[in-house]
Scaffold this motif. Structure first.
Motif, PDB file in Angstrom:
ATOM      1  N   LEU A   9     -13.756  -0.683   3.116  1.00  0.00           N
ATOM      2  CA  LEU A   9     -13.514  -1.636   2.031  1.00  0.00           C
ATOM      3  C   LEU A   9     -12.560  -1.123   0.954  1.00  0.00           C
ATOM      4  CD1 LEU A   9     -14.294  -4.386   0.725  1.00  0.00           C
ATOM      5  CD2 LEU A   9     -15.992  -3.086  -0.547  1.00  0.00           C
ATOM      6  N   LEU A  10     -12.771   0.088   0.483  1.00  0.00           N
ATOM      7  CA  LEU A  10     -11.921   0.642  -0.575  1.00  0.00           C
ATOM      8  C   LEU A  10     -11.104   1.786   0.000  1.00  0.00           C
ATOM      9  CD1 LEU A  10     -14.492   0.773  -3.520  1.00  0.00           C
ATOM     10  CD2 LEU A  10     -12.905  -1.068  -2.933  1.00  0.00           C
ATOM     11  N   ARG A  11      -9.785   1.668  -0.129  1.00  0.00           N
ATOM     12  CA  ARG A  11      -8.880   2.683   0.410  1.00  0.00           C
ATOM     13  C   ARG A  11      -8.002   3.247  -0.692  1.00  0.00           C
ATOM     14  NH1 ARG A  11      -6.150  -0.496   5.176  1.00  0.00           N
ATOM     15  NH2 ARG A  11      -4.815   1.335   5.268  1.00  0.00           N
ATOM     16  N   VAL A  12      -7.591   4.497  -0.494  1.00  0.00           N
ATOM     17  CA  VAL A  12      -6.747   5.211  -1.448  1.00  0.00           C
ATOM     18  C   VAL A  12      -5.569   5.782  -0.671  1.00  0.00           C
ATOM     19  CG1 VAL A  12      -6.641   7.086  -3.129  1.00  0.00           C
ATOM     20  CG2 VAL A  12      -8.790   5.814  -2.817  1.00  0.00           C
ATOM     21  N   VAL A  13      -4.347   5.458  -1.113  1.00  0.00           N
ATOM     22  CA  VAL A  13      -3.145   5.918  -0.421  1.00  0.00           C
ATOM     23  C   VAL A  13      -2.197   6.554  -1.442  1.00  0.00           C
ATOM     24  CG1 VAL A  13      -1.157   5.227   0.970  1.00  0.00           C
ATOM     25  CG2 VAL A  13      -3.362   4.075   1.298  1.00  0.00           C
ATOM     26  N   ILE A  14      -1.834   7.809  -1.188  1.00  0.00           N
ATOM     27  CA  ILE A  14      -0.773   8.431  -1.977  1.00  0.00           C
ATOM     28  C   ILE A  14       0.520   7.918  -1.369  1.00  0.00           C
ATOM     29  CG2 ILE A  14       0.338  10.575  -2.684  1.00  0.00           C
ATOM     30  CD1 ILE A  14      -2.405  11.946  -2.281  1.00  0.00           C
ATOM     31  N   MET A  15       1.325   7.251  -2.174  1.00  0.00           N
ATOM     32  CA  MET A  15       2.523   6.606  -1.659  1.00  0.00           C
ATOM     33  C   MET A  15       3.552   7.647  -1.241  1.00  0.00           C
ATOM     34  SD  MET A  15       1.519   3.611  -1.621  1.00  0.00           S
ATOM     35  CE  MET A  15       2.980   2.709  -1.142  1.00  0.00           C
ATOM     36  N   VAL A  20      -8.654  14.166  -3.317  1.00  0.00           N
ATOM     37  CA  VAL A  20      -7.752  15.054  -4.053  1.00  0.00           C
ATOM     38  C   VAL A  20      -6.327  14.512  -3.978  1.00  0.00           C
ATOM     39  CG1 VAL A  20      -6.761  17.371  -4.168  1.00  0.00           C
ATOM     40  CG2 VAL A  20      -9.190  17.070  -3.642  1.00  0.00           C
ATOM     41  N   VAL A  21      -5.729  14.360  -5.133  1.00  0.00           N
ATOM     42  CA  VAL A  21      -4.308  14.045  -5.258  1.00  0.00           C
ATOM     43  C   VAL A  21      -3.655  15.383  -5.619  1.00  0.00           C
ATOM     44  CG1 VAL A  21      -2.584  12.721  -6.550  1.00  0.00           C
ATOM     45  CG2 VAL A  21      -4.798  11.680  -6.003  1.00  0.00           C
ATOM     46  N   PRO A  22      -2.910  16.006  -4.678  1.00  0.00           N
ATOM     47  CA  PRO A  22      -2.453  17.380  -4.866  1.00  0.00           C
ATOM     48  C   PRO A  22      -1.344  17.580  -5.897  1.00  0.00           C
ATOM     49  CG  PRO A  22      -1.654  16.528  -2.783  1.00  0.00           C
ATOM     50  CD  PRO A  22      -2.559  15.487  -3.357  1.00  0.00           C
ATOM     51  N   GLU A  23      -0.599  16.524  -6.206  1.00  0.00           N
ATOM     52  CA  GLU A  23       0.468  16.621  -7.201  1.00  0.00           C
ATOM     53  C   GLU A  23       0.625  15.267  -7.876  1.00  0.00           C
ATOM     54  OE1 GLU A  23       3.612  17.871  -4.599  1.00  0.00           O
ATOM     55  OE2 GLU A  23       4.257  15.820  -4.231  1.00  0.00           O
ATOM     56  N   ASP A  24       1.298  15.234  -9.003  1.00  0.00           N
ATOM     57  CA  ASP A  24       1.530  13.969  -9.697  1.00  0.00           C
ATOM     58  C   ASP A  24       2.106  12.966  -8.707  1.00  0.00           C
ATOM     59  OD1 ASP A  24       0.802  15.590 -11.787  1.00  0.00           O
ATOM     60  OD2 ASP A  24       2.612  15.283 -12.960  1.00  0.00           O
ATOM     61  N   SER A  25       1.499  11.773  -8.612  1.00  0.00           N
ATOM     62  CA  SER A  25       1.879  10.824  -7.568  1.00  0.00           C
ATOM     63  C   SER A  25       1.616   9.384  -7.982  1.00  0.00           C
ATOM     64  CB  SER A  25       1.045  11.078  -6.299  1.00  0.00           C
ATOM     65  OG  SER A  25       1.213  12.369  -5.808  1.00  0.00           O
ATOM     66  N   THR A  26       2.286   8.478  -7.275  1.00  0.00           N
ATOM     67  CA  THR A  26       1.916   7.068  -7.321  1.00  0.00           C
ATOM     68  C   THR A  26       0.833   6.886  -6.280  1.00  0.00           C
ATOM     69  OG1 THR A  26       4.152   6.400  -7.957  1.00  0.00           O
ATOM     70  CG2 THR A  26       2.724   4.698  -6.981  1.00  0.00           C
ATOM     71  N   VAL A  27      -0.292   6.330  -6.700  1.00  0.00           N
ATOM     72  CA  VAL A  27      -1.426   6.153  -5.815  1.00  0.00           C
ATOM     73  C   VAL A  27      -1.748   4.665  -5.742  1.00  0.00           C
ATOM     74  CG1 VAL A  27      -3.829   6.785  -5.358  1.00  0.00           C
ATOM     75  CG2 VAL A  27      -2.290   8.441  -6.436  1.00  0.00           C
ATOM     76  N   GLU A  28      -1.928   4.183  -4.514  1.00  0.00           N
ATOM     77  CA  GLU A  28      -2.246   2.778  -4.293  1.00  0.00           C
ATOM     78  C   GLU A  28      -3.736   2.660  -3.983  1.00  0.00           C
ATOM     79  OE1 GLU A  28       0.666  -0.027  -2.424  1.00  0.00           O
ATOM     80  OE2 GLU A  28      -0.820   0.093  -0.797  1.00  0.00           O
ATOM     81  N   PHE A  29      -4.403   1.761  -4.697  1.00  0.00           N
ATOM     82  CA  PHE A  29      -5.820   1.497  -4.505  1.00  0.00           C
ATOM     83  C   PHE A  29      -5.955   0.127  -3.855  1.00  0.00           C
ATOM     84  CE2 PHE A  29      -5.387   4.587  -7.825  1.00  0.00           C
ATOM     85  CZ  PHE A  29      -6.315   5.546  -7.440  1.00  0.00           C
ATOM     86  N   ARG A  30      -6.581   0.089  -2.673  1.00  0.00           N
ATOM     87  CA  ARG A  30      -6.649  -1.126  -1.872  1.00  0.00           C
ATOM     88  C   ARG A  30      -8.088  -1.625  -1.748  1.00  0.00           C
ATOM     89  NH1 ARG A  30      -2.748   0.824   3.168  1.00  0.00           N
ATOM     90  NH2 ARG A  30      -0.867   1.082   1.902  1.00  0.00           N
ATOM     91  N   VAL A  31      -8.228  -2.946  -1.827  1.00  0.00           N
ATOM     92  CA  VAL A  31      -9.491  -3.609  -1.523  1.00  0.00           C
ATOM     93  C   VAL A  31      -9.250  -4.440  -0.275  1.00  0.00           C
ATOM     94  CG1 VAL A  31     -11.290  -5.191  -2.307  1.00  0.00           C
ATOM     95  CG2 VAL A  31     -10.135  -3.697  -3.973  1.00  0.00           C
ATOM     96  N   MET A  32      -9.962  -4.107   0.791  1.00  0.00           N
ATOM     97  CA  MET A  32      -9.773  -4.744   2.093  1.00  0.00           C
ATOM     98  C   MET A  32     -10.600  -6.026   2.191  1.00  0.00           C
ATOM     99  SD  MET A  32      -7.793  -2.521   3.499  1.00  0.00           S
ATOM    100  CE  MET A  32      -7.790  -3.076   5.198  1.00  0.00           C
ATOM    101  N   VAL A  33     -10.155  -6.904   3.088  1.00  0.00           N
ATOM    102  CA  VAL A  33     -10.907  -8.114   3.411  1.00  0.00           C
ATOM    103  C   VAL A  33     -11.010  -8.172   4.940  1.00  0.00           C
ATOM    104  CG1 VAL A  33      -8.864  -9.626   3.430  1.00  0.00           C
ATOM    105  CG2 VAL A  33     -11.124 -10.593   2.896  1.00  0.00           C
ATOM    106  N   GLY A  34     -12.041  -8.844   5.443  1.00  0.00           N
ATOM    107  CA  GLY A  34     -12.267  -8.925   6.888  1.00  0.00           C
ATOM    108  C   GLY A  34     -11.056  -9.400   7.660  1.00  0.00           C
TER     109      GLY A  34
END
Length: 151
Positions: A80-86, A109-123
């Motif tokens: 359901l909840l995903r985290v992606v370092i762009m 862990v985000v290893p360095e300063d980054s743009t991070v995308e937070f996703r909410v999934m649907v079925g």
């Protein structure tokens, strides 16, 4: 002395509107607000891997992403909840069994300063839907502070 306040890094954590959430072209999603600050997501055509997202600039550190979630309408996304370092580094998602309640990712862990995308999934099927509210992104330290204070 440490700061006694936990900080939610999302700009609109309730949420109050859909402005901070988007989806990519090719995804046929309806995104709307329901009463009580519920962000409602519907997969209109059965497109696989459908989600809404928001992005934040984060310094290196360890973070949690969480939300209150409804029971799904139709099938549900077990991640359901995903985290992606762009642009493409996927971190550990929050696994979900389809039960309404609060859900939180493991510490990521985000290893360095980054743009991070937070996703909410649907079925994955047409007309699958779910709502979320009381979303948060916070440091692991702030998350543990919140838990220790029964928040």
């Amino acid at each position: 002395m440490s700061d006694p306040c936990a900080r939610n890094l999302l700009p609109n954590p309730k949420p109050t509107d859909t402005a901070d959430w988007a989806f990519y072209t090719g995804k046929d999603i309806r995104l709307q607000m329901l009463s009580d600050n519920r962000l409602h997501i519907t997969n209109q055509s059965g497109t696989l891997d459908s989600y809404v997202y928001t992005q934040l600039q984060l310094p290196a550190g360890t973070y949690r992403f969480g939300a209150e979630v409804s029971a799904p309408q139709g099938a549900y996304a077990s991640n359901l909840l995903r985290v992606v370092i762009m642009p493409r580094t996927e971190l550990t998602p929050a696994t979900w069994d389809g039960q309404a309640g609060r859900i939180v990712t493991p510490a990521n862990v985000v290893p360095e300063d980054s743009t991070v995308e937070f996703r909410v999934m649907v079925g994955p099927n047409a007309n699958c839907a779910v709502w979320v509210r009381q979303l948060f992104v916070m440091s692991e330290e702030d998350y543990q502070h919140m838990i220790a204070n029964n928040i």
